[in-house]
Design an enzyme around this catalytic site. Structure first.
Site, PDB file in Angstrom:
ATOM      1  N   GLU A 288       8.085 -36.285 -25.478  1.00  0.00           N
ATOM      2  CA  GLU A 288       9.358 -35.734 -24.984  1.00  0.00           C
ATOM      3  C   GLU A 288      10.002 -36.689 -23.982  1.00  0.00           C
ATOM      4  O   GLU A 288       9.322 -37.251 -23.126  1.00  0.00           O
ATOM      5  CB  GLU A 288       9.083 -34.381 -24.318  1.00  0.00           C
ATOM      6  CG  GLU A 288      10.295 -33.722 -23.696  1.00  0.00           C
ATOM      7  CD  GLU A 288       9.936 -32.493 -22.882  1.00  0.00           C
ATOM      8  OE1 GLU A 288      10.844 -31.696 -22.580  1.00  0.00           O
ATOM      9  OE2 GLU A 288       8.745 -32.316 -22.540  1.00  0.00           O
ATOM     10  N   LYS A 352      16.710 -29.331 -28.085  1.00  0.00           N
ATOM     11  CA  LYS A 352      15.920 -28.203 -27.598  1.00  0.00           C
ATOM     12  C   LYS A 352      16.841 -27.007 -27.409  1.00  0.00           C
ATOM     13  O   LYS A 352      17.879 -27.100 -26.747  1.00  0.00           O
ATOM     14  CB  LYS A 352      15.230 -28.563 -26.284  1.00  0.00           C
ATOM     15  CG  LYS A 352      14.259 -27.495 -25.789  1.00  0.00           C
ATOM     16  CD  LYS A 352      13.517 -27.977 -24.545  1.00  0.00           C
ATOM     17  CE  LYS A 352      12.487 -26.959 -24.083  1.00  0.00           C
ATOM     18  NZ  LYS A 352      11.788 -27.412 -22.856  1.00  0.00           N
ATOM     19  N   CYS A 405       8.450 -29.304 -25.979  1.00  0.00           N
ATOM     20  CA  CYS A 405       7.745 -28.775 -24.811  1.00  0.00           C
ATOM     21  C   CYS A 405       7.311 -27.334 -25.051  1.00  0.00           C
ATOM     22  O   CYS A 405       6.635 -27.039 -26.015  1.00  0.00           O
ATOM     23  CB  CYS A 405       8.617 -28.922 -23.566  1.00  0.00           C
ATOM     24  SG  CYS A 405       7.731 -28.599 -22.013  1.00  0.00           S
TER      25      CYS A 405
END
Length: 531
Positions: A288, A352, A405
Protein backbone atom coordinates in the site's frame (compact mmCIF):
# COMPACT_ATOMS: atom_id res chain seq x y z
CA UNK A 1 -16.23 -25.36 40.49
CA UNK A 2 -19.55 -24.63 42.19
CA UNK A 3 -17.75 -22.69 44.89
CA UNK A 4 -15.91 -20.60 42.27
CA UNK A 5 -19.14 -19.94 40.38
CA UNK A 6 -20.92 -18.86 43.55
CA UNK A 7 -18.07 -16.55 44.54
CA UNK A 8 -18.14 -14.83 41.14
CA UNK A 9 -21.95 -14.56 41.12
CA UNK A 10 -21.97 -12.88 44.53
CA UNK A 11 -19.08 -10.52 43.85
CA UNK A 12 -19.89 -6.81 43.85
CA UNK A 13 -18.35 -3.37 43.54
CA UNK A 14 -14.72 -3.04 42.51
CA UNK A 15 -14.09 -6.77 42.76
CA UNK A 16 -16.88 -7.47 40.27
CA UNK A 17 -15.53 -4.88 37.83
CA UNK A 18 -12.01 -6.27 38.13
CA UNK A 19 -13.18 -9.84 37.45
CA UNK A 20 -15.11 -8.71 34.35
CA UNK A 21 -12.19 -6.68 32.96
CA UNK A 22 -9.70 -9.48 33.58
CA UNK A 23 -11.99 -12.08 31.97
CA UNK A 24 -12.26 -9.93 28.85
CA UNK A 25 -8.53 -9.21 28.73
CA UNK A 26 -7.72 -12.90 29.21
CA UNK A 27 -9.75 -13.75 26.09
CA UNK A 28 -7.22 -11.84 23.96
CA UNK A 29 -4.76 -14.72 24.48
CA UNK A 30 -6.93 -16.66 22.03
CA UNK A 31 -6.07 -14.16 19.28
CA UNK A 32 -2.89 -13.91 17.19
CA UNK A 33 -0.03 -14.01 17.87
CA UNK A 34 -0.80 -16.12 20.99
CA UNK A 35 -3.52 -18.43 19.58
CA UNK A 36 -4.26 -20.04 22.96
CA UNK A 37 -7.96 -20.54 22.22
CA UNK A 38 -8.57 -22.79 25.26
CA UNK A 39 -8.46 -19.68 27.45
CA UNK A 40 -12.00 -18.93 26.27
CA UNK A 41 -13.15 -21.85 28.42
CA UNK A 42 -12.30 -19.58 31.35
CA UNK A 43 -13.35 -16.15 30.06
CA UNK A 44 -16.88 -16.98 28.98
CA UNK A 45 -17.94 -19.14 31.95
CA UNK A 46 -16.78 -16.28 34.19
CA UNK A 47 -18.93 -13.90 32.13
CA UNK A 48 -21.94 -16.22 32.49
CA UNK A 49 -21.52 -16.41 36.27
CA UNK A 50 -21.15 -12.65 36.49
CA UNK A 51 -24.41 -12.28 34.57
CA UNK A 52 -26.11 -14.80 36.85
CA UNK A 53 -25.60 -12.27 39.64
CA UNK A 54 -26.33 -9.18 37.53
CA UNK A 55 -30.03 -8.65 38.11
CA UNK A 56 -31.30 -5.22 39.08
CA UNK A 57 -34.12 -4.45 41.56
CA UNK A 58 -37.45 -5.98 40.53
CA UNK A 59 -39.21 -2.62 40.86
CA UNK A 60 -36.61 -0.66 38.83
CA UNK A 61 -38.26 -1.03 35.43
CA UNK A 62 -36.81 -2.83 32.42
CA UNK A 63 -33.79 -0.53 31.99
CA UNK A 64 -33.03 -0.53 35.68
CA UNK A 65 -33.12 -4.33 35.83
CA UNK A 66 -30.83 -4.59 32.80
CA UNK A 67 -28.30 -1.96 33.91
CA UNK A 68 -26.11 -4.41 35.93
CA UNK A 69 -26.01 -6.83 32.99
CA UNK A 70 -25.09 -4.02 30.59
CA UNK A 71 -22.32 -2.85 32.93
CA UNK A 72 -20.95 -6.39 33.24
CA UNK A 73 -20.73 -6.80 29.47
CA UNK A 74 -19.27 -3.32 29.04
CA UNK A 75 -16.45 -3.96 31.54
CA UNK A 76 -15.79 -7.35 29.93
CA UNK A 77 -15.64 -5.65 26.51
CA UNK A 78 -13.38 -2.89 27.81
CA UNK A 79 -10.86 -5.49 28.98
CA UNK A 80 -11.09 -7.35 25.69
CA UNK A 81 -10.66 -4.33 23.43
CA UNK A 82 -8.00 -2.53 25.46
CA UNK A 83 -5.89 -5.71 25.58
CA UNK A 84 -6.68 -6.51 21.95
CA UNK A 85 -6.15 -3.19 20.13
CA UNK A 86 -3.87 -1.14 22.41
CA UNK A 87 -1.33 -1.18 19.59
CA UNK A 88 -3.45 1.33 17.62
CA UNK A 89 -1.78 3.96 19.78
CA UNK A 90 1.51 3.17 18.04
CA UNK A 91 0.22 4.91 14.89
CA UNK A 92 -0.16 8.13 16.86
CA UNK A 93 3.47 7.98 17.99
CA UNK A 94 4.79 8.05 14.42
CA UNK A 95 4.15 11.79 14.58
CA UNK A 96 4.16 12.11 18.36
CA UNK A 97 4.40 15.89 18.26
CA UNK A 98 1.13 16.17 16.38
CA UNK A 99 -0.88 13.22 17.71
CA UNK A 100 0.46 11.98 21.07
CA UNK A 101 -2.29 13.96 22.79
CA UNK A 102 -4.84 11.59 21.23
CA UNK A 103 -3.22 8.44 22.69
CA UNK A 104 -5.82 8.00 25.47
CA UNK A 105 -8.63 8.21 22.91
CA UNK A 106 -7.10 5.39 20.83
CA UNK A 107 -6.07 3.14 23.72
CA UNK A 108 -9.08 3.71 25.98
CA UNK A 109 -11.68 5.76 24.09
CA UNK A 110 -12.18 3.47 21.11
CA UNK A 111 -12.30 0.32 23.30
CA UNK A 112 -14.87 2.06 25.49
CA UNK A 113 -17.06 2.67 22.44
CA UNK A 114 -16.62 -0.86 21.09
CA UNK A 115 -17.44 -2.25 24.55
CA UNK A 116 -20.92 -0.76 24.19
CA UNK A 117 -21.69 -3.56 21.74
CA UNK A 118 -20.80 -6.19 24.35
CA UNK A 119 -22.77 -4.30 26.97
CA UNK A 120 -25.77 -4.33 24.66
CA UNK A 121 -25.23 -8.06 24.07
CA UNK A 122 -25.24 -8.98 27.75
CA UNK A 123 -28.27 -6.76 28.43
CA UNK A 124 -30.13 -8.37 25.54
CA UNK A 125 -29.19 -11.84 26.75
CA UNK A 126 -30.42 -11.02 30.26
CA UNK A 127 -33.92 -10.47 28.83
CA UNK A 128 -34.06 -14.21 28.06
CA UNK A 129 -31.97 -15.38 31.00
CA UNK A 130 -32.82 -18.66 32.69
CA UNK A 131 -31.15 -21.10 35.04
CA UNK A 132 -29.80 -23.69 32.61
CA UNK A 133 -28.76 -24.16 29.00
CA UNK A 134 -31.19 -21.49 27.78
CA UNK A 135 -29.03 -18.69 29.15
CA UNK A 136 -26.03 -20.00 27.22
CA UNK A 137 -28.11 -19.91 24.03
CA UNK A 138 -29.29 -16.37 24.86
CA UNK A 139 -25.73 -15.12 25.39
CA UNK A 140 -24.52 -16.78 22.17
CA UNK A 141 -27.31 -15.23 20.08
CA UNK A 142 -26.77 -11.80 21.61
CA UNK A 143 -23.02 -11.86 20.97
CA UNK A 144 -23.58 -12.98 17.38
CA UNK A 145 -25.93 -10.03 16.81
CA UNK A 146 -23.55 -7.61 18.55
CA UNK A 147 -20.60 -8.66 16.39
CA UNK A 148 -22.79 -8.39 13.28
CA UNK A 149 -23.77 -4.84 14.28
CA UNK A 150 -20.13 -3.98 14.94
CA UNK A 151 -19.48 -4.78 11.28
CA UNK A 152 -21.50 -1.83 9.96
CA UNK A 153 -22.55 0.65 12.68
CA UNK A 154 -20.64 3.96 12.30
CA UNK A 155 -19.01 2.58 9.11
CA UNK A 156 -18.09 -0.62 10.97
CA UNK A 157 -15.02 -1.94 12.75
CA UNK A 158 -15.26 -5.78 12.90
CA UNK A 159 -11.69 -6.20 14.18
CA UNK A 160 -11.03 -9.19 16.43
CA UNK A 161 -14.58 -10.48 16.07
CA UNK A 162 -14.87 -13.11 18.79
CA UNK A 163 -15.32 -15.92 16.27
CA UNK A 164 -11.74 -15.33 15.12
CA UNK A 165 -10.52 -16.59 18.47
CA UNK A 166 -11.62 -20.17 17.72
CA UNK A 167 -9.65 -20.37 14.47
CA UNK A 168 -5.95 -20.54 15.37
CA UNK A 169 -5.01 -22.81 12.45
CA UNK A 170 -6.41 -23.61 8.97
CA UNK A 171 -7.96 -26.86 10.23
CA UNK A 172 -10.21 -24.75 12.48
CA UNK A 173 -10.95 -22.01 9.93
CA UNK A 174 -13.01 -23.95 7.40
CA UNK A 175 -16.40 -23.66 9.10
CA UNK A 176 -16.42 -19.92 8.43
CA UNK A 177 -17.24 -20.80 4.81
CA UNK A 178 -20.62 -22.08 6.06
CA UNK A 179 -21.50 -19.74 8.90
CA UNK A 180 -19.61 -16.53 8.16
CA UNK A 181 -17.59 -14.86 10.89
CA UNK A 182 -20.70 -13.59 12.70
CA UNK A 183 -22.40 -16.98 12.78
CA UNK A 184 -19.12 -18.44 13.98
CA UNK A 185 -19.06 -15.87 16.78
CA UNK A 186 -22.44 -17.03 18.07
CA UNK A 187 -21.38 -20.68 18.01
CA UNK A 188 -18.04 -19.87 19.65
CA UNK A 189 -19.73 -18.14 22.56
CA UNK A 190 -22.10 -21.11 22.96
CA UNK A 191 -19.29 -23.68 22.99
CA UNK A 192 -16.95 -21.79 25.30
CA UNK A 193 -19.70 -20.73 27.70
CA UNK A 194 -20.97 -24.29 28.17
CA UNK A 195 -18.60 -25.15 31.07
CA UNK A 196 -20.46 -22.54 33.15
CA UNK A 197 -23.25 -25.12 33.38
CA UNK A 198 -20.96 -27.43 35.36
CA UNK A 199 -20.56 -24.74 37.99
CA UNK A 200 -24.32 -24.34 38.42
CA UNK A 201 -25.36 -27.98 37.83
CA UNK A 202 -28.28 -27.14 35.55
CA UNK A 203 -28.26 -28.46 32.01
CA UNK A 204 -24.61 -29.47 32.22
CA UNK A 205 -24.95 -32.80 30.42
CA UNK A 206 -27.01 -31.41 27.52
CA UNK A 207 -24.91 -28.25 27.27
CA UNK A 208 -21.52 -29.94 27.34
CA UNK A 209 -22.79 -32.60 24.92
CA UNK A 210 -23.98 -29.96 22.46
CA UNK A 211 -20.72 -28.02 22.79
CA UNK A 212 -18.67 -31.16 22.20
CA UNK A 213 -20.75 -32.06 19.17
CA UNK A 214 -20.23 -28.59 17.67
CA UNK A 215 -16.51 -28.73 18.35
CA UNK A 216 -16.16 -32.16 16.70
CA UNK A 217 -18.19 -30.98 13.70
CA UNK A 218 -16.02 -27.86 13.47
CA UNK A 219 -12.78 -29.86 13.34
CA UNK A 220 -14.30 -32.59 11.17
CA UNK A 221 -15.46 -30.13 8.54
CA UNK A 222 -12.01 -28.56 8.61
CA UNK A 223 -10.41 -31.90 7.78
CA UNK A 224 -12.93 -32.57 5.01
CA UNK A 225 -12.58 -29.12 3.43
CA UNK A 226 -8.77 -29.15 3.43
CA UNK A 227 -8.61 -32.65 1.96
CA UNK A 228 -10.94 -31.48 -0.81
CA UNK A 229 -8.56 -28.63 -1.65
CA UNK A 230 -5.38 -30.68 -1.80
CA UNK A 231 -6.05 -31.90 -5.33
CA UNK A 232 -6.56 -28.39 -6.74
CA UNK A 233 -4.35 -27.11 -9.55
CA UNK A 234 -2.79 -23.63 -9.91
CA UNK A 235 -5.12 -20.93 -11.22
CA UNK A 236 -2.78 -20.31 -14.13
CA UNK A 237 0.35 -22.46 -14.56
CA UNK A 238 2.41 -19.50 -15.77
CA UNK A 239 1.53 -17.15 -12.90
CA UNK A 240 4.38 -16.69 -10.46
CA UNK A 241 3.90 -13.91 -7.94
CA UNK A 242 6.73 -11.98 -6.30
CA UNK A 243 5.89 -10.13 -3.10
CA UNK A 244 8.14 -7.20 -2.22
CA UNK A 245 8.35 -6.22 1.44
CA UNK A 246 10.65 -3.16 1.77
CA UNK A 247 10.21 -2.65 5.55
CA UNK A 248 10.31 1.15 5.27
CA UNK A 249 10.06 2.93 8.60
CA UNK A 250 6.83 4.90 8.69
CA UNK A 251 8.59 8.06 9.89
CA UNK A 252 10.75 8.02 6.73
CA UNK A 253 8.05 7.07 4.24
CA UNK A 254 7.11 10.60 3.15
CA UNK A 255 10.41 12.30 3.94
CA UNK A 256 11.46 14.12 0.76
CA UNK A 257 15.10 13.30 1.44
CA UNK A 258 14.27 9.57 1.59
CA UNK A 259 12.21 9.29 -1.59
CA UNK A 260 15.03 8.27 -3.94
CA UNK A 261 16.41 5.70 -1.51
CA UNK A 262 12.98 4.13 -0.98
CA UNK A 263 12.14 4.00 -4.69
CA UNK A 264 15.56 2.56 -5.54
CA UNK A 265 15.15 -0.09 -2.85
CA UNK A 266 11.78 -1.16 -4.28
CA UNK A 267 13.24 -1.39 -7.79
CA UNK A 268 16.32 -3.31 -6.61
CA UNK A 269 14.27 -5.86 -4.64
CA UNK A 270 11.92 -6.34 -7.57
CA UNK A 271 14.80 -6.97 -9.98
CA UNK A 272 16.48 -9.67 -7.88
CA UNK A 273 17.01 -12.91 -9.84
CA UNK A 274 14.64 -15.75 -8.95
CA UNK A 275 15.88 -18.66 -6.82
CA UNK A 276 17.78 -21.36 -8.68
CA UNK A 277 15.60 -23.50 -10.98
CA UNK A 278 12.64 -21.20 -10.47
CA UNK A 279 10.98 -19.17 -13.26
CA UNK A 280 11.06 -15.41 -13.09
CA UNK A 281 7.94 -13.85 -11.56
CA UNK A 282 5.15 -12.79 -13.90
CA UNK A 283 3.51 -10.44 -11.38
CA UNK A 284 5.37 -8.26 -8.86
CA UNK A 285 3.36 -6.80 -5.98
CA UNK A 286 4.36 -3.78 -3.87
CA UNK A 287 2.56 -2.71 -0.68
CA UNK A 288 0.00 0.00 0.00
CA UNK A 289 1.21 3.53 -0.93
CA UNK A 290 4.59 2.00 -1.81
CA UNK A 291 5.48 4.83 -4.20
CA UNK A 292 6.90 7.55 -1.91
CA UNK A 293 5.67 10.34 -4.19
CA UNK A 294 2.84 11.29 -6.52
CA UNK A 295 3.37 9.97 -10.04
CA UNK A 296 2.43 13.41 -11.36
CA UNK A 297 5.40 14.83 -9.44
CA UNK A 298 7.87 12.26 -10.77
CA UNK A 299 7.25 11.70 -14.50
CA UNK A 300 10.41 9.60 -14.82
CA UNK A 301 9.16 7.01 -12.32
CA UNK A 302 7.15 5.04 -14.87
CA UNK A 303 10.17 4.90 -17.18
CA UNK A 304 12.33 3.50 -14.39
CA UNK A 305 9.66 0.92 -13.59
CA UNK A 306 9.56 -0.07 -17.28
CA UNK A 307 13.35 -0.45 -17.29
CA UNK A 308 13.16 -2.72 -14.24
CA UNK A 309 10.38 -4.94 -15.60
CA UNK A 310 11.26 -7.67 -18.07
CA UNK A 311 9.10 -8.47 -21.06
CA UNK A 312 5.76 -9.86 -19.93
CA UNK A 313 6.11 -8.81 -16.31
CA UNK A 314 3.50 -6.72 -14.50
CA UNK A 315 3.84 -4.50 -11.45
CA UNK A 316 0.95 -4.08 -9.02
CA UNK A 317 1.59 -1.31 -6.53
CA UNK A 318 -0.12 0.83 -3.98
CA UNK A 319 0.18 4.58 -4.57
CA UNK A 320 -1.48 7.89 -3.87
CA UNK A 321 -3.56 9.10 -6.82
CA UNK A 322 -4.14 12.81 -7.33
CA UNK A 323 -7.01 14.57 -9.08
CA UNK A 324 -6.18 18.21 -9.75
CA UNK A 325 -9.69 19.56 -9.42
CA UNK A 326 -10.00 20.79 -12.98
CA UNK A 327 -13.34 22.28 -13.92
CA UNK A 328 -13.84 23.84 -10.50
CA UNK A 329 -13.91 20.53 -8.59
CA UNK A 330 -11.81 20.32 -5.40
CA UNK A 331 -8.43 18.61 -5.41
CA UNK A 332 -8.69 15.01 -4.25
CA UNK A 333 -6.28 12.30 -3.18
CA UNK A 334 -7.05 8.58 -3.35
CA UNK A 335 -5.45 5.53 -1.81
CA UNK A 336 -5.02 3.49 -4.98
CA UNK A 337 -3.75 0.27 -6.51
CA UNK A 338 -2.09 0.70 -9.93
CA UNK A 339 -1.38 -2.04 -12.48
CA UNK A 340 1.66 -1.14 -14.62
CA UNK A 341 2.84 -3.14 -17.66
CA UNK A 342 6.39 -3.73 -18.91
CA UNK A 343 6.25 -0.55 -21.01
CA UNK A 344 5.53 1.62 -17.98
CA UNK A 345 1.88 2.16 -18.88
CA UNK A 346 -0.84 2.21 -16.23
CA UNK A 347 -3.32 -0.38 -17.49
CA UNK A 348 -5.61 -0.59 -14.47
CA UNK A 349 -6.38 0.98 -11.10
CA UNK A 350 -8.69 0.70 -8.12
CA UNK A 351 -9.30 3.23 -5.36
CA UNK A 352 -9.89 2.41 -1.73
CA UNK A 353 -13.62 2.76 -1.05
CA UNK A 354 -13.83 2.05 2.69
CA UNK A 355 -11.57 4.55 4.42
CA UNK A 356 -10.37 4.49 8.02
CA UNK A 357 -12.19 7.14 10.09
CA UNK A 358 -9.75 9.58 11.71
CA UNK A 359 -6.90 7.73 10.01
CA UNK A 360 -7.56 8.58 6.36
CA UNK A 361 -10.42 11.04 6.68
CA UNK A 362 -12.26 13.05 9.32
CA UNK A 363 -15.97 12.46 9.88
CA UNK A 364 -17.72 15.84 9.92
CA UNK A 365 -14.47 17.24 8.58
CA UNK A 366 -15.37 20.94 8.37
CA UNK A 367 -16.55 20.97 11.97
CA UNK A 368 -13.64 18.94 13.35
CA UNK A 369 -10.96 20.97 11.58
CA UNK A 370 -12.21 24.03 13.44
CA UNK A 371 -10.82 22.35 16.54
CA UNK A 372 -7.46 21.72 14.89
CA UNK A 373 -8.10 18.01 14.24
CA UNK A 374 -6.60 16.21 11.24
CA UNK A 375 -6.44 12.62 9.94
CA UNK A 376 -3.42 10.65 11.16
CA UNK A 377 -2.45 10.03 7.49
CA UNK A 378 -2.45 13.78 6.83
CA UNK A 379 0.46 13.81 4.36
CA UNK A 380 -1.78 14.91 1.48
CA UNK A 381 -4.61 16.44 3.49
CA UNK A 382 -6.62 13.26 3.87
CA UNK A 383 -8.10 10.84 1.31
CA UNK A 384 -11.33 10.64 -0.62
CA UNK A 385 -13.21 7.37 -0.98
CA UNK A 386 -13.46 5.68 -4.35
CA UNK A 387 -16.96 5.76 -5.78
CA UNK A 388 -17.08 2.24 -7.17
CA UNK A 389 -15.88 -1.27 -6.51
CA UNK A 390 -15.14 -3.93 -9.06
CA UNK A 391 -12.69 -6.55 -10.19
CA UNK A 392 -9.23 -5.40 -11.20
CA UNK A 393 -8.07 -7.00 -14.47
CA UNK A 394 -4.51 -8.36 -14.41
CA UNK A 395 -2.46 -9.69 -17.32
CA UNK A 396 -2.41 -13.47 -17.53
CA UNK A 397 -6.17 -13.85 -17.62
CA UNK A 398 -6.59 -13.00 -13.94
CA UNK A 399 -9.01 -10.76 -12.13
CA UNK A 400 -8.43 -9.54 -8.61
CA UNK A 401 -10.70 -8.30 -5.84
CA UNK A 402 -8.79 -5.20 -4.62
CA UNK A 403 -8.64 -4.87 -0.83
CA UNK A 404 -6.56 -1.98 0.45
CA UNK A 405 -5.43 -2.22 4.07
CA UNK A 406 -8.29 -2.87 6.49
CA UNK A 407 -10.85 -3.43 3.72
CA UNK A 408 -9.87 -7.07 4.14
CA UNK A 409 -11.63 -7.25 7.53
CA UNK A 410 -15.06 -6.69 5.92
CA UNK A 411 -16.44 -9.99 4.53
CA UNK A 412 -18.82 -8.30 2.10
CA UNK A 413 -15.98 -6.43 0.35
CA UNK A 414 -14.31 -9.71 -0.62
CA UNK A 415 -17.38 -11.17 -2.28
CA UNK A 416 -17.52 -11.63 -6.05
CA UNK A 417 -20.34 -13.10 -8.10
CA UNK A 418 -18.06 -15.43 -10.01
CA UNK A 419 -14.71 -16.31 -8.51
CA UNK A 420 -13.34 -18.16 -11.51
CA UNK A 421 -9.87 -16.97 -12.39
CA UNK A 422 -9.97 -14.47 -9.52
CA UNK A 423 -7.87 -13.80 -6.46
CA UNK A 424 -8.03 -11.51 -3.46
CA UNK A 425 -5.39 -8.77 -3.62
CA UNK A 426 -4.58 -7.14 -0.28
CA UNK A 427 -1.97 -4.38 -0.09
CA UNK A 428 -1.36 -2.79 3.28
CA UNK A 429 1.04 -0.71 5.34
CA UNK A 430 1.14 -2.17 8.83
CA UNK A 431 4.34 -0.27 9.61
CA UNK A 432 2.07 2.17 11.46
CA UNK A 433 1.76 -0.43 14.22
CA UNK A 434 5.37 -1.52 14.67
CA UNK A 435 6.30 -4.86 16.20
CA UNK A 436 2.96 -5.42 17.93
CA UNK A 437 0.12 -7.97 17.71
CA UNK A 438 -1.69 -5.75 15.17
CA UNK A 439 -0.08 -7.13 11.99
CA UNK A 440 -0.65 -10.73 13.18
CA UNK A 441 -4.33 -10.02 13.82
CA UNK A 442 -4.62 -8.36 10.40
CA UNK A 443 -3.10 -11.40 8.68
CA UNK A 444 -5.53 -13.78 10.43
CA UNK A 445 -8.49 -11.85 9.11
CA UNK A 446 -7.03 -12.01 5.60
CA UNK A 447 -6.79 -15.79 5.96
CA UNK A 448 -10.49 -15.97 6.83
CA UNK A 449 -11.47 -13.99 3.74
CA UNK A 450 -9.63 -16.56 1.61
CA UNK A 451 -11.55 -19.38 3.27
CA UNK A 452 -14.93 -17.65 2.93
CA UNK A 453 -14.49 -16.92 -0.77
CA UNK A 454 -12.36 -19.99 -1.61
CA UNK A 455 -9.99 -17.71 -3.49
CA UNK A 456 -6.22 -17.41 -3.08
CA UNK A 457 -5.12 -14.20 -1.40
CA UNK A 458 -1.99 -12.24 -2.32
CA UNK A 459 -0.86 -9.87 0.42
CA UNK A 460 1.96 -7.32 0.28
CA UNK A 461 2.68 -5.38 3.48
CA UNK A 462 5.29 -2.68 3.85
CA UNK A 463 6.67 -3.99 7.13
CA UNK A 464 5.00 -7.39 7.17
CA UNK A 465 3.40 -9.72 7.41
CA UNK A 466 3.38 -10.31 3.65
CA UNK A 467 1.96 -13.64 2.54
CA UNK A 468 0.36 -15.68 -0.21
CA UNK A 469 -2.55 -17.69 1.17
CA UNK A 470 -4.38 -20.55 -0.50
CA UNK A 471 -8.14 -21.10 -0.60
CA UNK A 472 -7.95 -23.05 2.65
CA UNK A 473 -6.34 -20.23 4.58
CA UNK A 474 -2.93 -21.92 4.51
CA UNK A 475 0.12 -19.70 4.09
CA UNK A 476 2.19 -20.96 1.17
CA UNK A 477 4.80 -18.21 1.29
CA UNK A 478 5.51 -15.29 3.61
CA UNK A 479 8.00 -12.86 5.07
CA UNK A 480 8.10 -12.22 8.82
CA UNK A 481 7.28 -8.94 10.47
CA UNK A 482 10.01 -6.34 10.18
CA UNK A 483 12.10 -8.12 7.53
CA UNK A 484 13.00 -6.58 4.18
CA UNK A 485 13.02 -8.94 1.20
CA UNK A 486 11.06 -10.76 -1.47
CA UNK A 487 9.61 -14.19 -2.05
CA UNK A 488 8.27 -15.88 -5.18
CA UNK A 489 5.43 -18.37 -5.21
CA UNK A 490 3.17 -20.05 -7.75
CA UNK A 491 -0.33 -18.63 -7.42
CA UNK A 492 -2.38 -21.22 -5.49
CA UNK A 493 -5.67 -22.60 -6.69
CA UNK A 494 -9.12 -21.33 -6.05
CA UNK A 495 -11.85 -23.86 -5.28
CA UNK A 496 -15.54 -24.39 -5.80
CA UNK A 497 -17.60 -22.99 -2.93
CA UNK A 498 -20.45 -24.65 -1.08
CA UNK A 499 -21.84 -21.28 0.01
CA UNK A 500 -21.72 -17.66 -1.08
CA UNK A 501 -22.30 -14.52 0.98
CA UNK A 502 -26.06 -14.84 0.73
CA UNK A 503 -25.95 -18.44 1.96
CA UNK A 504 -23.76 -17.47 4.91
CA UNK A 505 -26.12 -14.63 5.84
CA UNK A 506 -29.06 -17.05 5.74
CA UNK A 507 -27.15 -19.56 7.89
CA UNK A 508 -26.25 -16.80 10.35
CA UNK A 509 -29.90 -15.87 10.66
CA UNK A 510 -30.83 -19.53 11.13
CA UNK A 511 -28.25 -19.96 13.89
CA UNK A 512 -29.53 -16.87 15.69
CA UNK A 513 -33.14 -18.01 15.31
CA UNK A 514 -32.43 -21.46 16.78
CA UNK A 515 -30.55 -19.96 19.71
CA UNK A 516 -33.23 -17.35 20.42
CA UNK A 517 -36.05 -19.91 20.23
CA UNK A 518 -34.14 -22.23 22.58
CA UNK A 519 -33.56 -19.38 25.03
CA UNK A 520 -37.19 -18.26 24.80
CA UNK A 521 -38.63 -21.67 25.61
CA UNK A 522 -36.12 -22.16 28.42
CA UNK A 523 -37.18 -18.81 29.85
CA UNK A 524 -40.86 -19.67 29.42
CA UNK A 525 -40.32 -23.02 31.13
CA UNK A 526 -38.63 -21.30 34.05
CA UNK A 527 -41.57 -18.92 34.50
CA UNK A 528 -44.09 -21.75 34.33
CA UNK A 529 -42.07 -23.57 36.97
CA UNK A 530 -42.30 -20.53 39.21
CA UNK A 531 -46.08 -20.26 38.68
Amino acid sequence: MERIAESIMLSWGGKRILVAVLAGALAVLALPPFNFFAVLFVSFPVLVWLLDGASGPADAGVLGRLRPAFATGWWFGLGYFVAGIWWLGNALLVDAEGFAWALPFAVLGLPAVLALFYGAATALARLLWSDGLGRIAALAAAFGLAEWARGFVLTGFPWNVIGTAAMPAPLMMQSVELTGIFGMSALVVFVFSAPALVGTRRGAVAGMGAALLLLVAHVGYGWFALSRLDAAQPVAPDVVVRIVQPAIDQSAKWDVAERERIFSQLLALSALPPPEARPRPSHIVWPETALPFLLTENPGALSRIADMLQVGQTLVTGAVRFEDGSGGAPERYYNTIYVIDDEGQIIGSADKAHLVPFGEYLPFEAWMRRFGLAPVAETFGGFSAGDRRGLLALPGGLSAVPLICYEVIFPELSEVADGRGALLLNVTNDAWYGMTPGPYQHLRQAQLRAVETRLPLVRAANNGISAVIDAGGRIVGSLPLGESGVFDVDLPAGADRFWNMGNRQFNFGLIIAILVISAFFARKGKRQGLD
